[in-house]
Design an enzyme around this catalytic site. Structure first.
Site, PDB file in Angstrom:
ATOM      1  CD  GLU A 128      -4.058 -49.599   4.418  1.00 46.91           C
ATOM      2  OE1 GLU A 128      -3.692 -48.815   5.325  1.00 46.91           O
ATOM      3  OE2 GLU A 128      -5.241 -49.784   4.116  1.00 46.91           O
ATOM      4  CB  CYS A 183      -3.661 -47.050   1.086  1.00 47.67           C
ATOM      5  SG  CYS A 183      -3.117 -46.172   2.554  1.00 47.67           S
ATOM      6  CB  CYS A 197      -8.061 -44.793   2.194  1.00 41.25           C
ATOM      7  SG  CYS A 197      -6.362 -44.211   2.043  1.00 41.25           S
ATOM      8  CB  ILE A 199       1.351 -42.881  12.495  1.00 43.43           C
ATOM      9  CG1 ILE A 199       2.009 -44.265  12.640  1.00 43.43           C
ATOM     10  CG2 ILE A 199       2.011 -41.857  13.409  1.00 43.43           C
ATOM     11  CD1 ILE A 199       3.412 -44.354  12.092  1.00 43.43           C
ATOM     12  CD  GLU A 200      -5.946 -41.431  13.975  1.00 43.14           C
ATOM     13  OE1 GLU A 200      -6.242 -40.865  15.036  1.00 43.14           O
ATOM     14  OE2 GLU A 200      -6.749 -42.157  13.349  1.00 43.14           O
TER      15      GLU A 200
END
Ligand SMILES: O=c1ccn([C@H]2C[C@H](O)[C@@H](CO)O2)c(=O)[nH]1
Ligand SMILES: [Zn+2]
EC number: 3.5.4.5
Length: 200
Positions: free
Chosen positions: A113, A148, A145, A101-102
């Site tokens: 994640e 996460c 990443c 969700i950006e």
């Protein structure tokens, strides 16, 4: 189909060897540590990593990958256009899914994640037995990443498998994943070696 059977046998044998190799590595690390040649005592058993075809995964692995593929369709990624899906199975057996969700300010964005884990933990599921991450890439595995990885580690009491597969290039593709498709089975301890775990 004799060819497929022999391939499966080989891949099972390879997994057995990799597990043994890891056990030996663990033993060597422990001895090095006892002899004072290592400062950090290795306490953890690490699962072996391998790459298999989707159809070679067990039912639970396939279920996680499929749940992540469906979750990815909900991705809100208008800035990067890079859609990611994730799924985690809780100790109780429930699957929690999430997508990235950006945000227009970029920094507040949330990876798939963490979306999945935040949903689970907020419903009192705090231990997980496995997870899956999917994104489209023509020739690479997209792994979680750093943030996460640390987040997943927080809720892993021991090493857990993380299945990584490519999503289809087009959202309307069916099936969403082919039997022959390659899946990387890694694990949170492989993704996060020598991690920070406690200040106590
Ligand atoms: O493992 C990953 C890697 C990236 N992203 C997201 C963050 C951002 O929205 C987009 C591009 O980095 O993909 C994830 O959700 N999970
Ligand atoms: Zn992330």
């Amino acid at each position: 189909m004799p060819k497929r059977n022999s391939h499966e046998r080989l891949s099972k044998r390879l997994q057995k060897y990799l597990t043994r190799l890891n056990e030996l590595k663990f033993e060597v690390d422990k001895r090095q540590c006892l002899s004072g040649r290592d400062v950090v005592p290795p306490k953890k058993k690490v699962l072996p990593e391998c790459i298999v075809r989707f159809c070679e995964l067990d039912f639970e692995g396939r279920q996680l990958v499929e749940a992540a593929l469906i979750a990815r369709l909900k991705a809100y990624a208008p800035y990067s256009k890079f859609k990611v899906g994730a799924a985690f199975r809780s100790k109780a057996g429930d699957i929690f899914t999430g997508c990235n969700i950006e945000n227009v300010a970029f920094t507040p964005s949330c990876c798939a994640e963490r979306t999945a884990l935040v949903k689970a933990v907020s419903e009192e599921h705090t231990t997980f037995t496995g997870g899956a991450v999917v994104a489209y890439h023509p020739d690479a595995f997209i792994t979680p990443c750093g943030v996460c990885r640390q987040f997943i580690l927080e809720f892993a009491k021991k090493d857990i498998p993380i299945y990584v597969a490519s999503a289809p290039e087009h959202d309307d593709a069916l099936p969403m994943i082919e039997d022959e498709h390659k899946v990387l089975i890694t694990s949170i301890y492989n993704l996060m070696p020598r991690s920070f775990s406690s200040f106590e």
